[in-house]
Motif scaffolding. Structure first.
Motif, PDB file in Angstrom:
ATOM      1  N   LEU A   1      48.357  46.774  33.910  1.00 13.69           N
ATOM      2  CA  LEU A   1      47.057  46.311  34.419  1.00 13.69           C
ATOM      3  C   LEU A   1      47.037  44.796  34.606  1.00 13.69           C
ATOM      4  CD1 LEU A   1      44.610  48.573  32.377  1.00 13.69           C
ATOM      5  CD2 LEU A   1      45.576  48.934  34.650  1.00 13.69           C
ATOM      6  N   SER A   2      47.843  44.095  33.823  1.00 11.95           N
ATOM      7  CA  SER A   2      47.821  42.629  33.927  1.00 11.95           C
ATOM      8  C   SER A   2      48.533  42.131  35.191  1.00 11.95           C
ATOM      9  CB  SER A   2      48.443  41.993  32.678  1.00 11.95           C
ATOM     10  OG  SER A   2      49.827  42.216  32.669  1.00 11.95           O
ATOM     11  N   VAL A   3      49.276  42.992  35.872  1.00  8.98           N
ATOM     12  CA  VAL A   3      49.943  42.560  37.107  1.00  8.98           C
ATOM     13  C   VAL A   3      49.515  43.371  38.334  1.00  8.98           C
ATOM     14  CG1 VAL A   3      51.998  41.686  35.929  1.00  8.98           C
ATOM     15  CG2 VAL A   3      51.965  44.061  36.713  1.00  8.98           C
ATOM     16  N   ALA A   4      48.749  44.430  38.125  1.00  6.77           N
ATOM     17  CA  ALA A   4      48.427  45.343  39.236  1.00  6.77           C
ATOM     18  C   ALA A   4      47.471  44.701  40.239  1.00  6.77           C
ATOM     19  CB  ALA A   4      47.801  46.622  38.688  1.00  6.77           C
ATOM     20  N   ASP A   5      47.656  45.088  41.506  1.00 11.70           N
ATOM     21  CA  ASP A   5      46.671  44.723  42.530  1.00 11.70           C
ATOM     22  C   ASP A   5      45.541  45.740  42.546  1.00 11.70           C
ATOM     23  OD1 ASP A   5      48.083  42.449  43.793  1.00 11.70           O
ATOM     24  OD2 ASP A   5      49.592  43.982  44.232  1.00 11.70           O
TER      25      ASP A   5
ATOM     26  N   PHE B   1      39.914  50.393  42.324  1.00 15.61           N
ATOM     27  CA  PHE B   1      39.656  49.125  41.631  1.00 15.61           C
ATOM     28  C   PHE B   1      40.637  48.082  42.173  1.00 15.61           C
ATOM     29  CE2 PHE B   1      38.182  52.349  38.629  1.00 15.61           C
ATOM     30  CZ  PHE B   1      36.908  51.875  38.357  1.00 15.61           C
ATOM     31  N   VAL B   2      40.113  46.903  42.433  1.00 18.90           N
ATOM     32  CA  VAL B   2      40.925  45.817  42.976  1.00 18.90           C
ATOM     33  C   VAL B   2      40.868  44.678  41.959  1.00 18.90           C
ATOM     34  CG1 VAL B   2      41.181  44.197  44.897  1.00 18.90           C
ATOM     35  CG2 VAL B   2      40.228  46.486  45.316  1.00 18.90           C
ATOM     36  N   TYR B   3      42.020  44.162  41.570  1.00 20.73           N
ATOM     37  CA  TYR B   3      42.020  43.090  40.564  1.00 20.73           C
ATOM     38  C   TYR B   3      41.937  41.709  41.211  1.00 20.73           C
ATOM     39  CZ  TYR B   3      42.984  46.149  36.662  1.00 20.73           C
ATOM     40  OH  TYR B   3      42.862  47.108  35.692  1.00 20.73           O
TER      41      TYR B   3
ATOM     42  N   LYS C   1      48.620  48.341  29.328  1.00 19.95           N
ATOM     43  CA  LYS C   1      47.983  47.019  29.508  1.00 19.95           C
ATOM     44  C   LYS C   1      48.869  46.076  30.326  1.00 19.95           C
ATOM     45  CE  LYS C   1      44.587  46.433  25.908  1.00 19.95           C
ATOM     46  NZ  LYS C   1      44.409  47.824  25.497  1.00 19.95           N
TER      47      LYS C   1
ATOM     48  N   HIS D   1      42.716  38.696  39.416  1.00 21.14           N
ATOM     49  CA  HIS D   1      43.154  38.166  38.123  1.00 21.14           C
ATOM     50  C   HIS D   1      42.750  36.703  37.936  1.00 21.14           C
ATOM     51  CE1 HIS D   1      45.421  41.756  37.127  1.00 21.14           C
ATOM     52  NE2 HIS D   1      46.004  41.731  38.308  1.00 21.14           N
TER      53      HIS D   1
END
Lengths: 212, 199
Positions: free
Chosen positions: B178-182, A72-74, B175, A76
């Motif tokens: 996940l909010s900073v992960a690539d 999975f690639v975010y 969480k 944001h």
């Protein structure tokens, strides 16, 4: 599939044109989610990279119902960026060749192989089905000469295979990234993308047509 | 050059190590609740760690070290570390005196929390590792830093790293992570494939 290719499945968008406030891969089509269809069609891809943004958690969980070995690639910043950003983010740490694939595009199962395994770099298109698409102009060999919002020979459906080194960060669309690399080989397939409710109904018919 | 910094518990080991200690010495419930709440970010890591060490600190240090040396590890992750020993580092909030034998088994450089030991018991915590400082250190030497973690106490380090990978091998990551992960990866093979592409 030839070695050293990654498929970047872009699923970060808000699905705003469909008007459901739901990211498109979570909508149900003929008994299962669009994501489930994609995972079935792309089941032989080893390095599948799924770009998530809006409703990321729900998309991740839906994928995990079917398959764990994806990356999975975010993205944001999905609200302020377009498909080109997701393609760049998904491709940059993947294999040398990246195949960009929109999460809202359904390709006929008999044409998947052409999308994944054609030689070299190429752009995939289909017959025109929508008035609000990006079109491609092609030469007599079917190679892609240009993109256009107004008119063209075929509808650009999305998949593209390109060396990842050629991709630079953009907040724009994938076709904007490709314009500097034209002409490119063209590959024609049967496909249906889902941007509007009308497209959604066509997608249901499309899937039923190959299941018959 | 690329430096790969790994969290230990739940990223290299198949389970958290403090609950293993608690289970062996029959104080499971107290530790389990606190570990879960800490991973989820509901108790600040430093506060939770001090409390957990207070509970476990009276247990024999050498027995804990032998116990953790047998922890179940992810074999392909270990294989990656063995092949790239000079490029890999472990950053763990865990106490060095508890994980030293396990770390010897893995074989790469490690940063951990420190304490003084007296009569085979933890006497005093002297240093609680903040993983973001380790990331800063390597980045300041011009290294490209890849951080692989999953718990709430990894999130600042992951925010500072050049590339951050949330590992879902053991738990669904916090969480804040996940909010900073690539990247977010749940499969060992996929994780190692991604690591190989980051040199």
């Amino acid at each position: 599939m030839p070695p050293a290719r990654s498929v970047v499945l872009s699923c970060a968008g808000t699905g705003s044109r469909l008007g459901l406030a739901q990211t498109k891969v979570l909508i149900e089509i003929d008994g299962k989610s669009l994501m489930a269809w994609q995972l079935e069609l792309l089941k032989d891809v080893e390095d599948l990279r799924i770009v998530v943004g809006y409703q990321a958690d729900a998309v991740v969980k839906e994928v995990l119902n079917y398959r764990k070995d994806v990356t999975f690639v975010y993205n944001h910043n999905y609200f302020n960026t377009k498909t080109g950003t997701s393609f760049y983010l998904g491709a940059k740490d993947g294999n040398d060749y990246a195949i960009g694939w929109d999460g809202d595009l359904i390709v006929h199962p008999d044409d998947i192989d052409k999308c994944l395994n054609s030689k070299g770099e190429y752009i995939v298109y289909s017959d025109r089905m929508s008035d609000e698409a990006v079109f491609v102009r092609t030469d007599e060999n079917g190679d892609v000469l240009s993109f256009s919002r107004e008119d063209g020979d075929y509808e650009w459906t999305g998949p593209v295979c390109i060396k990842k080194d050629k991709l630079k960060y953009t907040s724009g669309n994938v076709f904007n990234m490709l314009e500097g690399h034209l002409p490119m080989k063209g590959v024609k397939v049967r496909a249906q993308d889902i941007d509007t409710y009308d497209d959604y109904q066509k997608a249901v018919e499309f899937i039923r047509s190959w299941k018959k | 050059m690329t430096k790969f910094i790994f969290d230990l518990d739940g990223t290299i080991t198949r389970s958290e190590t403090l609950p293993l200690i608690a289970s062996r010495f029959n104080i499971r419930d107290e530790i389990a609740v606190m570990t879960r709440e800490t991973i989820n970010g509901n108790i600040p890591f430093v506060e939770s760690f001090i409390k957990r060490v207070h509970i476990l600190g009276n247990l024999p240090v050498d027995e804990i070290s032998y116990l953790l040396a047998e922890a179940n590890l992810y074999p392909r992750v270990i294989d990656f570390i063995e092949k790239n020993k000079e490029d890999c580092v472990i950053a763990t909030g865990n106490l060095m005196c508890w994980v030293d034998k396990l770390l010897n088994r893995i074989g790469c450089r490690c940063h951990a929390s420190e304490c003084t030991v007296e009569d085979n018991k933890v006497k005093k915590l002297t240093h609680i590792l903040q993983k973001e400082n380790i990331v800063r250190e390597y980045r300041n030497t011009g290294e490209k830093v890849v951080f692989i973690g999953e718990g709430n106490n990894d999130s600042e380090a992951m925010r500072l790293a050049d590339v951050s990978i949330a590992s879902g091998l053991t738990h669904y990551p916090a969480k804040s992570v996940l909010s900073v992960a690539d990247y977010l990866i749940f499969d060992e093979g996929a994780l190692c494939r991604q690591l190989d592409r980051l040199f």
